[in-house]
Design a protein around this motif. Structure first.
Motif, short mmCIF file in Angstrom:
data_model
loop_
_atom_site.label_atom_id
_atom_site.label_comp_id
_atom_site.label_asym_id
_atom_site.label_seq_id
_atom_site.Cartn_x
_atom_site.Cartn_y
_atom_site.Cartn_z
N SER A 17 0.86 -1.18 0.00
CA SER A 17 0.00 0.00 0.00
C SER A 17 0.89 1.22 0.00
O SER A 17 2.09 1.11 0.27
CB SER A 17 -0.92 0.01 1.22
OG SER A 17 -0.31 0.68 2.30
N PRO A 18 0.31 2.40 -0.27
CA PRO A 18 1.17 3.60 -0.30
C PRO A 18 1.89 3.86 1.03
O PRO A 18 2.92 4.51 1.04
CB PRO A 18 0.19 4.73 -0.60
CG PRO A 18 -0.96 4.06 -1.26
CD PRO A 18 -1.05 2.70 -0.67
N VAL A 67 12.05 4.47 13.23
CA VAL A 67 11.41 3.97 12.01
C VAL A 67 9.93 3.70 12.28
O VAL A 67 9.07 4.10 11.49
CB VAL A 67 12.11 2.69 11.49
CG1 VAL A 67 11.31 2.05 10.37
CG2 VAL A 67 13.52 3.00 11.02
N GLN A 68 9.65 3.06 13.41
CA GLN A 68 8.26 2.74 13.73
C GLN A 68 7.45 4.02 13.93
O GLN A 68 6.31 4.11 13.51
CB GLN A 68 8.19 1.85 14.97
CG GLN A 68 8.66 0.43 14.64
CD GLN A 68 8.74 -0.46 15.86
OE1 GLN A 68 8.92 0.02 16.98
NE2 GLN A 68 8.61 -1.76 15.65
N GLU A 69 8.06 5.00 14.55
CA GLU A 69 7.42 6.29 14.78
C GLU A 69 7.10 6.98 13.45
O GLU A 69 6.00 7.48 13.24
CB GLU A 69 8.35 7.17 15.64
CG GLU A 69 7.84 8.56 15.94
CD GLU A 69 6.69 8.57 16.94
OE1 GLU A 69 6.22 9.67 17.22
OE2 GLU A 69 6.29 7.51 17.45
N ARG A 70 8.08 6.94 12.53
CA ARG A 70 7.89 7.56 11.22
C ARG A 70 6.77 6.85 10.47
O ARG A 70 5.92 7.49 9.86
CB ARG A 70 9.21 7.48 10.43
CG ARG A 70 9.26 8.40 9.21
CD ARG A 70 10.39 8.00 8.30
NE ARG A 70 10.25 6.62 7.87
CZ ARG A 70 11.26 5.84 7.50
NH1 ARG A 70 12.48 6.27 7.53
NH2 ARG A 70 11.03 4.60 7.10
N ASP A 71 6.75 5.52 10.53
CA ASP A 71 5.69 4.74 9.89
C ASP A 71 4.33 5.12 10.43
O ASP A 71 3.37 5.28 9.69
CB ASP A 71 5.90 3.24 10.13
CG ASP A 71 6.97 2.66 9.23
OD1 ASP A 71 7.51 3.41 8.40
OD2 ASP A 71 7.27 1.46 9.36
N ARG A 72 4.28 5.27 11.77
CA ARG A 72 3.01 5.60 12.41
C ARG A 72 2.53 6.98 11.93
O ARG A 72 1.38 7.17 11.59
CB ARG A 72 3.19 5.59 13.93
CG ARG A 72 1.90 5.54 14.71
CD ARG A 72 2.18 5.48 16.22
NE ARG A 72 2.99 6.59 16.67
CZ ARG A 72 2.52 7.83 16.88
NH1 ARG A 72 1.26 8.08 16.68
NH2 ARG A 72 3.32 8.78 17.29
N LYS A 73 3.47 7.93 11.86
CA LYS A 73 3.13 9.29 11.42
C LYS A 73 2.66 9.29 9.96
O LYS A 73 1.70 9.96 9.63
CB LYS A 73 4.32 10.23 11.60
CG LYS A 73 4.46 10.64 13.04
CD LYS A 73 5.30 11.89 13.18
CE LYS A 73 5.42 12.28 14.64
NZ LYS A 73 6.78 12.59 15.03
N ASP A 74 3.36 8.52 9.12
CA ASP A 74 2.97 8.42 7.71
C ASP A 74 1.54 7.92 7.61
O ASP A 74 0.75 8.43 6.83
CB ASP A 74 3.89 7.42 6.98
CG ASP A 74 5.22 8.05 6.59
OD1 ASP A 74 5.39 9.27 6.82
OD2 ASP A 74 6.07 7.32 6.08
N ILE A 131 -4.28 8.59 6.69
CA ILE A 131 -5.66 8.45 7.15
C ILE A 131 -6.32 9.83 7.25
O ILE A 131 -7.45 10.01 6.83
CB ILE A 131 -5.70 7.68 8.50
CG1 ILE A 131 -5.30 6.22 8.25
CG2 ILE A 131 -7.10 7.75 9.13
CD1 ILE A 131 -4.94 5.45 9.50
N ALA A 132 -5.55 10.81 7.76
CA ALA A 132 -6.08 12.17 7.89
C ALA A 132 -6.48 12.73 6.53
O ALA A 132 -7.50 13.39 6.40
CB ALA A 132 -5.04 13.07 8.55
#
Ligand SMILES: [Zn+2]
Length: 149
Positions: free
Chosen positions: A49-50, A100-107, A112-113
């Motif tokens: 997915s994107p 990395v996990q934090e960046r993924d979560r923000k992306d 979603i936003a």
């Protein structure tokens, strides 16, 4: 043993039994599954997915981006798959993994936003139409009332 190559197999459904050294790609279900390239046997699922992973296909050669980090498994393997080759990346420190996990979560949140804000626009448009319709029917009722007198 760490492998250095992987063979892509394009399928509709991911099979129950996964062979070592094979990466199963279901474009229908936007999923890639393979056994960890370190040889530990863990099944690694990478959704397409994107905001997850992207597949680049050049004939029989596949490239997957970004890198695959098996942080949830004891082996903590981290590698890139580039044109059927497994490129081993250095191990990451706990802090790097967190980043990395934090960046993924923000992306993901951003993605979603964007979807939500798009939907909100549609809803506002619908609300305006509904307001207009109710205003027109009120006017119509008022006119009918006036005529009937
Ligand atoms: Zn592993």
């Amino acid at each position: 043993m760490k492998r250095t190559t992987i063979t892509p197999v394009f399928v509709d459904f991911i099979p129950e039994e996964l062979n070592e050294g094979v990466i199963y790609i279901s474009e229908t279900y936007k999923t890639i599954v393979h056994r960890c390239c370190c040889g530990c046997g863990e099944e690694v699922v990478t959704p397409l997915s994107p905001v997850d992973w992207q597949l680049i296909r050049e004939g029989k050669l596949i490239t997957i981006r970004p890198s695959i980090g098996n942080w949830n498994y004891p082996c903590q393997s981290h590698y890139l798959i580039t044109r059927n080759k497994v490129e081993w990346a250095g191990g990451m420190t706990k802090l790097q993994i967190q980043r990395v996990q934090e960046r993924d979560r923000k992306d993901k949140e951003l993605y979603i936003a964007q979807i939500i804000s798009h939907k909100t626009t549609v809803t506002e448009h619908d609300v305006n139409k509904a307001t207009l319709n109710s205003w027109l029917s009120d006017l119509w009722a008022a006119l009918k009332n006036w005529w009937s007198h």
